[in-house]
Design an enzyme around this catalytic site. Structure first.
Site, short mmCIF file in Angstrom:
data_model
loop_
_atom_site.label_atom_id
_atom_site.label_comp_id
_atom_site.label_asym_id
_atom_site.label_seq_id
_atom_site.Cartn_x
_atom_site.Cartn_y
_atom_site.Cartn_z
N ASP A 88 -0.25 4.43 1.03
CA ASP A 88 -0.57 5.48 2.00
C ASP A 88 0.18 5.25 3.30
O ASP A 88 0.66 4.16 3.59
CB ASP A 88 -2.08 5.54 2.28
CG ASP A 88 -2.62 4.26 2.90
OD1 ASP A 88 -2.27 3.17 2.42
OD2 ASP A 88 -3.38 4.36 3.89
N GLU B 67 -4.99 1.93 2.85
CA GLU B 67 -4.99 0.76 3.73
C GLU B 67 -5.13 1.18 5.18
O GLU B 67 -5.83 0.53 5.97
CB GLU B 67 -3.68 -0.02 3.56
CG GLU B 67 -3.67 -1.40 4.23
CD GLU B 67 -3.16 -1.39 5.67
OE1 GLU B 67 -3.26 -2.44 6.33
OE2 GLU B 67 -2.66 -0.34 6.16
N GLU B 68 -4.49 2.29 5.55
CA GLU B 68 -4.45 2.70 6.95
C GLU B 68 -5.81 3.17 7.48
O GLU B 68 -5.99 3.34 8.68
CB GLU B 68 -3.41 3.82 7.16
CG GLU B 68 -1.99 3.43 6.76
CD GLU B 68 -1.34 2.43 7.73
OE1 GLU B 68 -2.00 2.03 8.70
OE2 GLU B 68 -0.19 2.06 7.49
N ASP C 275 6.24 1.64 6.49
CA ASP C 275 4.89 1.09 6.38
C ASP C 275 4.12 1.96 5.42
O ASP C 275 3.62 3.01 5.80
CB ASP C 275 4.24 1.05 7.76
CG ASP C 275 2.79 0.60 7.73
OD1 ASP C 275 2.38 0.05 6.70
OD2 ASP C 275 2.08 0.80 8.73
N HIS D 297 3.90 4.02 12.30
CA HIS D 297 2.90 5.07 12.57
C HIS D 297 3.40 6.15 13.52
O HIS D 297 2.59 6.92 14.05
CB HIS D 297 1.59 4.49 13.13
CG HIS D 297 0.95 3.47 12.22
ND1 HIS D 297 -0.22 2.84 12.53
CD2 HIS D 297 1.34 2.99 11.02
CE1 HIS D 297 -0.54 2.00 11.55
NE2 HIS D 297 0.40 2.08 10.64
N HIS E 21 0.83 -1.22 0.00
CA HIS E 21 0.00 0.00 0.00
C HIS E 21 0.86 1.26 0.00
O HIS E 21 1.95 1.28 0.59
CB HIS E 21 -1.02 -0.01 1.14
CG HIS E 21 -0.47 0.08 2.53
ND1 HIS E 21 -0.25 1.27 3.17
CD2 HIS E 21 -0.12 -0.89 3.42
CE1 HIS E 21 0.20 1.03 4.40
NE2 HIS E 21 0.30 -0.27 4.58
N ASP F 139 3.80 -6.16 3.87
CA ASP F 139 3.35 -5.10 4.78
C ASP F 139 3.60 -5.48 6.24
O ASP F 139 2.94 -4.97 7.13
CB ASP F 139 1.85 -4.84 4.53
CG ASP F 139 1.37 -3.55 5.18
OD1 ASP F 139 2.21 -2.70 5.51
OD2 ASP F 139 0.15 -3.41 5.35
ZN LIG Z 1 0.91 -1.16 6.41
#
Ligand SMILES: [Zn+2]
Length: 416
Positions: free
Chosen positions: A90, A183-184, A149, A388, A88, A206
């Site tokens: 994003d 995805e997030e 990520d 994150h 992903h 991921d």
């Molecule tokens: Zn991820």
């Protein structure tokens, strides 16, 4: 079977690392408050950059769909069904991803890593650091997340394709690539073009540190408990007032204290009260219910209903309703019907001389949704740690190790 046991050699022979450093500098935070697809325009900027890079590599059927899925194909040199690589574009909404300035820490010699604004990556909280002595680590500068990520996953997929194009002697099935948005915020797999994708199995790139593989996720439900009381003037309320807030609080208090997010780990499930609103007349609690086992998850909904029944028995003037809706499902049962895929993934990891660590994901992934949609899709490590947040980091060796796993898996899928 061509073996890959030198992750640094794979990085030297491809542009994976420079691709990664370029991708993290594109701002692609997703936004749950947006109804657009993708939710933010920055994601389209990166998807368009990747579309150009796919074309430059010589991939075919390169297409950015209306649903913001970027697809491309590396034609196979053996028969057999197509295999998918998915990542992903994003990054998480909770931490800035604007102006990411990747910092390379060459020849890491142990200890804490100090970044700007007093942000410190503590060796004591990051046991993986001790496994990276002498390696090059990458962090952000302390003011943003890094975005490993999942831009590490994107770079690994591109690096694998680049390597395979340079080495047509390696047996491979047709490889289908998909880069996904949002995805997030839980929308990554929404509207996934299964038929056009055409692969019978895939992996998401991921996961976390080297060796991490995921073949199971939580089962997840959302639940609401609504309590309706009997309001009266508080001065003359004796024997009359039935306060919805008090009774809702009582129900919440009866949820098992050792089944909360803050008291569980590993395979333990939980009740999590995420939101409460209301007044003395009517109060509602919103919960998320999680469990790896489907029956145990159903039992959580049943317990909420039983507690609601107890309240009404104690105070018959109350009205209490409970509603439960499914959010996503564990991919494990569907993957157990594909034992070859999981076996090949474990073997591919061992062939790379990386110790597989099969961990349950205490959350959902795009792979869980894709598996539920009919595309079996376990998750493979992309190397990042501390997702994150501003202490996110990745060891460059992990990028090469993940590429090695995928290159073995591709050969195994081709029957090598
Ligand atoms: Zn991820």
């Amino acid at each position: 079977m061509h073996r890959f046991t030198d992750p640094h050699a794979l990085l030297d022979q491809t542009t994976t690392l420079s691709r990664f450093l370029s991708y993290v500098q594109v701002e692609t935070q997703s936004d749950a408050h947006s109804q657009a697809r993708p939710s933010t325009p920055g994601q389209l900027v990166l998807l368009e950059q990747l579309r150009q890079e796919m074309l430059a590599l010589g991939l075919v059927d390169v297409e950015l769909t209306a649903g913001a899925f970027l697809l491309g194909t590396l034609p196979g040199n053996t028969d057999g069904p197509a295999f998918g690589l998915i990542a992903h574009v994003d990054t998480a909404p909770g931490c800035s991803g604007d102006g990411v300035s990747p910092q390379l820490h060459a020849d890491y010699q142990g200890g804490d890593i100090e970044l700007k604004d007093g942000v410190v990556i503590l060796a004591s909280e990051n046991p993986e650091l001790a496994l990276c002595l002498g390696e090059t680590l990458i962090t952000a500068d302390g003011t943003t997340l890094l975005g490993a990520d999942d831009k590490a996953g994107v770079a690994i997929a591109m690096g694998v394709v680049e390597y395979l194009i340079a080495h047509p002697e390696l047996p491979r099935p047709s490889l289908r690539i998909a880069f996904t948005p949002d995805e997030e915020i839980g929308r990554g797999a929404h509207g996934f073009p299964y038929e056009r994708f055409g692969a019978t199995a895939a992996i998401t790139l991921d996961g976390g540190f080297s060796g991490e593989l995921n073949v199971e996720t939580f089962n997840a439900d959302a639940a609401w408990v609504r309590v309706t009381g009997v309001p009266t003037h508080p001065g003359t309320a004796k024997g009359k007032l039935v306060n919805a807030i008090t009774w809702l609080a009582r129900l919440i208090e009866r949820l098992p204290a050792d089944e909360r997010p803050e008291t569980t780990e590993g395979y333990q499930g939980f009740f999590h009260v995420t939101e409460v609103e209301g007044d003395a007349t009517e109060a509602t609690a919103q919960l998320i219910l999680r469990d790896f086992d489907a029956e145990a998850l159903a039992a959580r909904g049943a317990l909420l209903r039983a507690l609601a029944g107890e309240l009404i028995t104690q105070e018959p003037r109350l009205r209490v309703t409970v509603s439960v809706e499914p959010s996503y499902r564990n991919m494990r049962p569907a993957l157990e019907r594909q034992p070859a895929l999981v076996e090949q993934l474990l073997e591919a990891t061992r062939l790379a001389e990386v110790e597989p660590r099969v961990l349950p994901i205490r959350g959902g992934t795009d792979g869980a949704m894709l598996t539920a949609g009919g595309l079996p899709c376990p998750n493979v490590f992309a190397g990042g740690v501390n997702f994150h947040g501003p202490t996110e980091w990745i060891c460059t060796r992990s990028l090469g190790e993940s590429m090695a796993v995928v290159l073995h898996l591709v050969q195994l899928r081709a029957g090598a």
